[in-house]
Design an enzyme around this catalytic site. Structure first.
Site, PDB file in Angstrom:
ATOM      1  N   PHE A 213       0.851  -1.183   0.000  1.00 18.58           N
ATOM      2  CA  PHE A 213       0.000   0.000   0.000  1.00 18.58           C
ATOM      3  C   PHE A 213       0.888   1.234   0.000  1.00 18.58           C
ATOM      4  O   PHE A 213       1.593   1.499   0.981  1.00 18.58           O
ATOM      5  CB  PHE A 213      -0.932  -0.023   1.222  1.00 18.58           C
ATOM      6  CG  PHE A 213      -1.458  -1.407   1.464  1.00 18.58           C
ATOM      7  CD1 PHE A 213      -2.228  -2.036   0.497  1.00 18.58           C
ATOM      8  CD2 PHE A 213      -1.122  -2.105   2.614  1.00 18.58           C
ATOM      9  CE1 PHE A 213      -2.667  -3.337   0.674  1.00 18.58           C
ATOM     10  CE2 PHE A 213      -1.561  -3.405   2.802  1.00 18.58           C
ATOM     11  CZ  PHE A 213      -2.324  -4.022   1.835  1.00 18.58           C
ATOM     12  N   ASP A 215       1.952   4.279   0.726  1.00 14.75           N
ATOM     13  CA  ASP A 215       1.690   5.348   1.689  1.00 14.75           C
ATOM     14  C   ASP A 215       2.935   6.233   1.826  1.00 14.75           C
ATOM     15  O   ASP A 215       3.772   6.272   0.929  1.00 14.75           O
ATOM     16  CB  ASP A 215       1.288   4.742   3.046  1.00 14.75           C
ATOM     17  CG  ASP A 215       2.464   4.057   3.729  1.00 14.75           C
ATOM     18  OD1 ASP A 215       3.389   3.596   3.013  1.00 14.75           O
ATOM     19  OD2 ASP A 215       2.486   3.986   4.968  1.00 14.75           O
TER      20      ASP A 215
HETATM   21  N1  LIG Z   1       1.592   0.623   3.828  1.00 18.49           N
HETATM   22  C1  LIG Z   1       0.787   0.742   4.864  1.00 18.49           C
HETATM   23  N2  LIG Z   1       0.370   1.956   5.271  1.00 18.49           N
HETATM   24  C2  LIG Z   1      -0.454   2.037   6.335  1.00 18.49           C
HETATM   25  C3  LIG Z   1      -0.877   0.924   7.057  1.00 18.49           C
HETATM   26  C4  LIG Z   1      -1.724   1.388   8.073  1.00 18.49           C
HETATM   27  C5  LIG Z   1      -2.416   0.623   9.151  1.00 18.49           C
HETATM   28  N3  LIG Z   1      -2.773  -0.693   8.784  1.00 18.49           N
HETATM   29  C6  LIG Z   1      -3.289  -1.523   9.844  1.00 18.49           C
HETATM   30  C7  LIG Z   1      -3.534  -2.877   9.428  1.00 18.49           C
HETATM   31  C8  LIG Z   1      -3.107  -3.785  10.386  1.00 18.49           C
HETATM   32  C9  LIG Z   1      -2.257  -3.173  11.355  1.00 18.49           C
HETATM   33  O1  LIG Z   1      -2.547  -3.560  12.657  1.00 18.49           O
HETATM   34  C10 LIG Z   1      -2.348  -1.671  11.009  1.00 18.49           C
HETATM   35  O2  LIG Z   1      -2.901  -0.893  12.014  1.00 18.49           O
HETATM   36  C11 LIG Z   1      -1.773   2.775   7.947  1.00 18.49           C
HETATM   37  N4  LIG Z   1      -1.003   3.140   6.901  1.00 18.49           N
HETATM   38  C12 LIG Z   1      -0.641   4.479   6.446  1.00 18.49           C
HETATM   39  O3  LIG Z   1       0.426   4.969   7.255  1.00 18.49           O
HETATM   40  C13 LIG Z   1       0.347   6.410   7.327  1.00 18.49           C
HETATM   41  C14 LIG Z   1       0.070   6.823   8.734  1.00 18.49           C
HETATM   42  O4  LIG Z   1       1.240   6.929   9.448  1.00 18.49           O
HETATM   43  P1  LIG Z   1       1.290   7.839  10.788  1.00 18.49           P
HETATM   44  O5  LIG Z   1       1.138   9.269  10.324  1.00 18.49           O
HETATM   45  O6  LIG Z   1       2.637   7.531  11.389  1.00 18.49           O
HETATM   46  O7  LIG Z   1       0.153   7.379  11.669  1.00 18.49           O
HETATM   47  C15 LIG Z   1      -0.841   6.802   6.445  1.00 18.49           C
HETATM   48  O8  LIG Z   1      -0.423   7.014   5.101  1.00 18.49           O
HETATM   49  C16 LIG Z   1      -1.700   5.562   6.535  1.00 18.49           C
HETATM   50  O9  LIG Z   1      -2.638   5.486   5.477  1.00 18.49           O
HETATM   51  C17 LIG Z   1      -0.419  -0.376   6.638  1.00 18.49           C
HETATM   52  O10 LIG Z   1      -0.719  -1.432   7.196  1.00 18.49           O
HETATM   53  N5  LIG Z   1       0.423  -0.400   5.545  1.00 18.49           N
END
Ligand SMILES: Nc1nc2c(c(CN[C@H]3C=C[C@H](O)[C@@H]3O)cn2[C@@H]2O[C@H](COP(=O)(O)O)[C@@H](O)[C@H]2O)c(=O)[nH]1
Length: 306
Positions: A213, A215
């Site tokens: 994903f 991000d």
């Molecule tokens: N590639 C990727 N990006 C992810 C996630 C997740 C959460 N996934 C949940 C699924 C199971 C787990 O238990 C996680 O909780 C959020 N994000 C991204 O990160 C950024 C937020 O950062 P900060 O500002 O530091 O909170 C924001 O762009 C957000 O969209 C992921 O898994 N993969």
């Protein structure tokens, strides 16, 4: 998600601000080939889960709003996941389609227990309304109906979401070519798969089709691991917190090269050990690593997509 893979690979082949270092890919694959450190979905203990359709509704609302936390230094994804969880625990009808269409900015802030306006708050409210309206119009108000209509295919789910919900159409144009990333639609499929442990609403026969994903955390982790290299100008801009504009060459390269690099790590692990790992598993490991790393400096793009 063939479109995400193919167009990201194309960007990586043209890329000038971001490059993928084959030595970095090999090094990461080598350390992971025997066992990929397993990261449990909801390792943080912040998500709502009741083993039923309300969880699907929760995850769809969550991923409709799962973008752009950084402009507020203290706000994180955790506030969103935990705030929506508590909202639902207090009122099981809080995410009914008719309610979703009526929320205001201050109400959303209250849900997240946030004392000031949220980043891109007007966009968040608009997207909530869009989700409520289209769920009501086409899926009896229920995200679980949307998922059921995809016959256990994550690829169909991502396609159906992007057809019905314009806010999830995460794509851009790079050097004249359309590039697909579909971050929030794909993460919704992965969240279903992770939370329901590949069963019931989270059963997909093609979970391997999901990419990482794109991000703002994972690109920074890949750079720290030596997988991605940034031009001096880009690196300086990131270090100085200069905004990287949405759809700029730099921004598209950061996201697309991350998708392609994770695919290359996956393929390299397969070559080395014969193991078929999933991009979703690699993504969660990289993301969990990134958010625990206090010194991580990520790129800053104002965007509703991530
Ligand atoms: N590639 C990727 N990006 C992810 C996630 C997740 C959460 N996934 C949940 C699924 C199971 C787990 O238990 C996680 O909780 C959020 N994000 C991204 O990160 C950024 C937020 O950062 P900060 O500002 O530091 O909170 C924001 O762009 C957000 O969209 C992921 O898994 N993969």
């Amino acid at each position: 998600m063939d479109g995400v893979r193919a167009t990201s690979a194309w960007v990586a082949s043209q890329s000038s601000h971001v490059t993928i270092d084959p030595a970095g890919i090999e090094k990461v694959a080598e350390t992971m080939k025997d066992s990929i450190p397993k990261v449990e979905w909801d390792f943080e203990g912040i998500h709502y889960f009741d083993n039923g359709p309300l969880t699907v509704q929760y995850l769809f609302v969550l991923d409709a709003l799962n973008f752009c936390f950084w402009p507020d230094e203290e706000l994180t994804y955790d506030h969103l996941a935990a705030g929506l969880k508590e909202t639902l625990q207090n009122n099981k009808s809080a995410f009914d389609a008719d309610r979703l269409q009526k929320y205001t900015g201050p109400e959303l802030r209250k849900m997240l227990k946030w004392p000031r306006p949220l980043p891109l708050e007007d966009e968040r409210v608009r997207l909530l309304h869009e989700v409520g309206l289209e769920l009501e119009r086409s899926f009896e108000g229920k995200a679980s109906k949307l998922v059921e209509s995809c016959q256990k295919s994550a690829a169909k789910l991502v396609a159906l979401i992007s057809q019905h919900f314009p806010g999830f159409r995460d794509h851009t144009v790079y050097r004249g070519h359309q590039v697909f990333l579909y971050k929030r639609a794909q993460i919704f499929a992965a969240d279903l798969w992770g939370s329901f442990k590949g069963q019931q609403h989270g059963e997909f026969n093609d979970i391997e089709s999901v990419t990482m994903f794109a991000d703002y955390i994972v690109p920074a982790v890949l750079q720290q691991l030596g997988v991605l290299k940034f031009s001096t100008a880009l690196s300086d801009a990131i270090m100085a917190n200069v905004e990287i504009h949405s759809a700029s060459e730099e921004e598209v390269e950061l996201r697309a090269c991350s998708v392609h690099a994770v695919e290359e790590i996956r393929e390299s692990i397969h070559r080395k050990s014969g193991k078929q790992v999933l991009s979703v598993e690699l993504d969660l490991w990289l993301w969990a690593f990134g958010i625990q790393c206090s010194s991580l400096q990520h790129h800053r793009t104002l965007s509703i997509y991530y």
